[in-house]
Design a protein around this motif. Sequence first.
Motif, PDB file in Angstrom:
ATOM      1  N   CYS A 163     -11.202 -48.482 -29.212  1.00 48.45           N
ATOM      2  CA  CYS A 163     -12.628 -48.313 -29.059  1.00 48.45           C
ATOM      3  C   CYS A 163     -12.810 -46.962 -27.920  1.00 48.45           C
ATOM      4  CB  CYS A 163     -13.296 -49.659 -28.313  1.00 48.45           C
ATOM      5  SG  CYS A 163     -14.142 -50.598 -29.477  1.00 48.45           S
ATOM      6  N   GLN A 164     -12.122 -47.032 -26.940  1.00 47.26           N
ATOM      7  CA  GLN A 164     -12.156 -46.019 -26.017  1.00 47.26           C
ATOM      8  C   GLN A 164     -11.861 -44.574 -26.576  1.00 47.26           C
ATOM      9  OE1 GLN A 164      -9.618 -47.258 -22.823  1.00 47.26           O
ATOM     10  NE2 GLN A 164     -11.365 -48.080 -21.674  1.00 47.26           N
ATOM     11  N   LEU A 165     -11.245 -44.573 -27.353  1.00 44.70           N
ATOM     12  CA  LEU A 165     -10.976 -43.188 -28.170  1.00 44.70           C
ATOM     13  C   LEU A 165     -12.264 -42.843 -28.926  1.00 44.70           C
ATOM     14  CD1 LEU A 165      -9.245 -40.892 -29.281  1.00 44.70           C
ATOM     15  CD2 LEU A 165      -8.491 -42.383 -31.160  1.00 44.70           C
ATOM     16  N   ALA A 166     -13.113 -43.994 -29.538  1.00 45.33           N
ATOM     17  CA  ALA A 166     -14.317 -43.757 -30.274  1.00 45.33           C
ATOM     18  C   ALA A 166     -15.415 -43.400 -29.294  1.00 45.33           C
ATOM     19  CB  ALA A 166     -14.593 -45.014 -31.044  1.00 45.33           C
ATOM     20  N   GLU A 167     -15.405 -43.946 -28.243  1.00 42.02           N
ATOM     21  CA  GLU A 167     -16.288 -43.510 -27.165  1.00 42.02           C
ATOM     22  C   GLU A 167     -15.973 -42.170 -26.434  1.00 42.02           C
ATOM     23  OE1 GLU A 167     -17.456 -47.126 -24.071  1.00 42.02           O
ATOM     24  OE2 GLU A 167     -15.417 -46.877 -24.164  1.00 42.02           O
ATOM     25  N   CYS A 168     -14.914 -41.555 -26.698  1.00 37.52           N
ATOM     26  CA  CYS A 168     -14.567 -40.324 -26.324  1.00 37.52           C
ATOM     27  C   CYS A 168     -15.057 -39.260 -27.235  1.00 37.52           C
ATOM     28  CB  CYS A 168     -13.171 -40.223 -25.969  1.00 37.52           C
ATOM     29  SG  CYS A 168     -12.588 -38.535 -25.136  1.00 37.52           S
ATOM     30  N   ALA A 169     -14.645 -39.646 -28.458  1.00 35.94           N
ATOM     31  CA  ALA A 169     -14.582 -38.630 -29.626  1.00 35.94           C
ATOM     32  C   ALA A 169     -16.266 -38.884 -30.404  1.00 35.94           C
ATOM     33  CB  ALA A 169     -13.482 -38.818 -30.598  1.00 35.94           C
ATOM     34  N   GLY A 170     -16.866 -40.068 -30.355  1.00 38.33           N
ATOM     35  CA  GLY A 170     -17.971 -40.273 -31.070  1.00 38.33           C
ATOM     36  C   GLY A 170     -17.589 -40.836 -32.318  1.00 38.33           C
ATOM     37  N   VAL A 171     -18.702 -40.634 -33.190  1.00 38.53           N
ATOM     38  CA  VAL A 171     -18.772 -41.737 -34.467  1.00 38.53           C
ATOM     39  C   VAL A 171     -18.697 -40.760 -35.462  1.00 38.53           C
ATOM     40  CG1 VAL A 171     -19.669 -43.659 -33.368  1.00 38.53           C
ATOM     41  CG2 VAL A 171     -21.066 -41.891 -34.637  1.00 38.53           C
ATOM     42  N   PRO A 172     -18.566 -41.161 -36.638  1.00 40.31           N
ATOM     43  CA  PRO A 172     -18.679 -40.098 -37.930  1.00 40.31           C
ATOM     44  C   PRO A 172     -20.000 -39.538 -38.122  1.00 40.31           C
ATOM     45  CG  PRO A 172     -17.470 -42.197 -38.602  1.00 40.31           C
ATOM     46  CD  PRO A 172     -17.988 -42.301 -37.282  1.00 40.31           C
ATOM     47  N   LYS A 173     -19.867 -38.107 -38.492  1.00 41.79           N
ATOM     48  CA  LYS A 173     -21.133 -37.452 -38.896  1.00 41.79           C
ATOM     49  C   LYS A 173     -22.193 -38.011 -39.809  1.00 41.79           C
ATOM     50  CE  LYS A 173     -21.070 -32.926 -38.828  1.00 41.79           C
ATOM     51  NZ  LYS A 173     -21.798 -32.634 -37.511  1.00 41.79           N
ATOM     52  N   GLU A 174     -23.022 -38.596 -39.511  1.00 42.16           N
ATOM     53  CA  GLU A 174     -24.015 -39.404 -40.428  1.00 42.16           C
ATOM     54  C   GLU A 174     -24.756 -38.612 -41.341  1.00 42.16           C
ATOM     55  OE1 GLU A 174     -26.968 -42.387 -38.697  1.00 42.16           O
ATOM     56  OE2 GLU A 174     -26.003 -42.098 -36.755  1.00 42.16           O
ATOM     57  N   GLU A 175     -24.858 -37.010 -41.170  1.00 43.42           N
ATOM     58  CA  GLU A 175     -25.499 -36.398 -42.050  1.00 43.42           C
ATOM     59  C   GLU A 175     -24.600 -35.981 -43.154  1.00 43.42           C
ATOM     60  OE1 GLU A 175     -24.461 -33.824 -38.110  1.00 43.42           O
ATOM     61  OE2 GLU A 175     -24.900 -35.986 -38.763  1.00 43.42           O
ATOM     62  N   LEU A 176     -23.241 -36.056 -42.974  1.00 43.98           N
ATOM     63  CA  LEU A 176     -22.646 -35.924 -44.213  1.00 43.98           C
ATOM     64  C   LEU A 176     -22.706 -36.803 -45.391  1.00 43.98           C
ATOM     65  CD1 LEU A 176     -18.899 -35.077 -42.677  1.00 43.98           C
ATOM     66  CD2 LEU A 176     -20.550 -33.584 -43.688  1.00 43.98           C
ATOM     67  N   PHE A 177     -23.245 -38.113 -44.880  1.00 46.50           N
ATOM     68  CA  PHE A 177     -23.823 -39.146 -45.967  1.00 46.50           C
ATOM     69  C   PHE A 177     -22.661 -39.636 -46.850  1.00 46.50           C
ATOM     70  CE2 PHE A 177     -25.594 -40.644 -50.131  1.00 46.50           C
ATOM     71  CZ  PHE A 177     -26.396 -41.697 -49.706  1.00 46.50           C
TER      72      PHE A 177
END
Length: 293
Positions: A163-177
């Motif tokens: 989870c801490q990696l996801a906090e650092c790097a963010g989440v997938p780009k929603e706009e790619l759909f």
Amino acid sequence: MGQTVNTSVTCQDANRVAHSKGPRVGAAVVTFNRLSALQRCFASIWEQSYPPSTVLVVDNHSSDGTSEYLAATAVTSPSLTVLRMSENLGPAGGFAKGMTWAVQKGYDYLWLMDDDCFPDNSCLDILLRSINRMDGAIVFPQTIEKTGRPSDYPGWWGVLIPCQLAECAGVPKEELFWWIEDTEYLQWRLPIIYGAQTIYAREAITQHTATRPRHKPAWKYYYESRNTVYYRLYVQQKRYARRCRRLIKFVGKTWLRIIFVEDEKLKKSRYFLKGTWHGLKGRLGKTIDPASG
């Protein structure tokens, strides 16, 4: 709900995930109109020798009875949480919403999968033991396709992420759909931009039952071409000539498939060309609704 990054967490924190006994794992499943697959996926998750602390289902506005099934199941399953979207956000938006929720809840790890992914009952336990040997890594199970052949493609088929990696790097780009959102996140951003090690735990097995029909709907040609062009031109870095060669190969191969294999050639050609143009322009988002065919 967009990308959520805790500014108090540095990239170095991603390499210091707590190794306390019994890490808390949030399993997140994205589903859309595949109720029978979702039910089998649930059974696989709940039979784990090391069960996740919670199971989150992101329902991308299903219309096949999934919503009713989830509502009934949640009554008797306190470990189940359901996020029902007001529209289909695709896998990109679905995993972005699910990961954001799980990170905010403070779990140690995220276990991510599509609804047609069925992990063997020891899968999560093996993944956890593998990830504990290398702090801050992302771990993929061995995926067995419907044909019985193993696949090493790093997608949403039971990957375990701190989870801490996801906090650092963010989440997938929603706009790619739809399409290449897993490539951008799992093959590029996490390992290349944020330096996460990638582990393949061959003894952790998941079954993946997706099939490829002879004819694809036109909307898929739009997103495949748009997101592939965007990824090669705007996301990947260096080796420009190699990226261009791969892009030209993709365009040629796709065009030949439309001409010699597909039905509705004119419609699919238009969608393919439109997607290619939007990719060149860097235009993203849910531009075409899959419901349009």
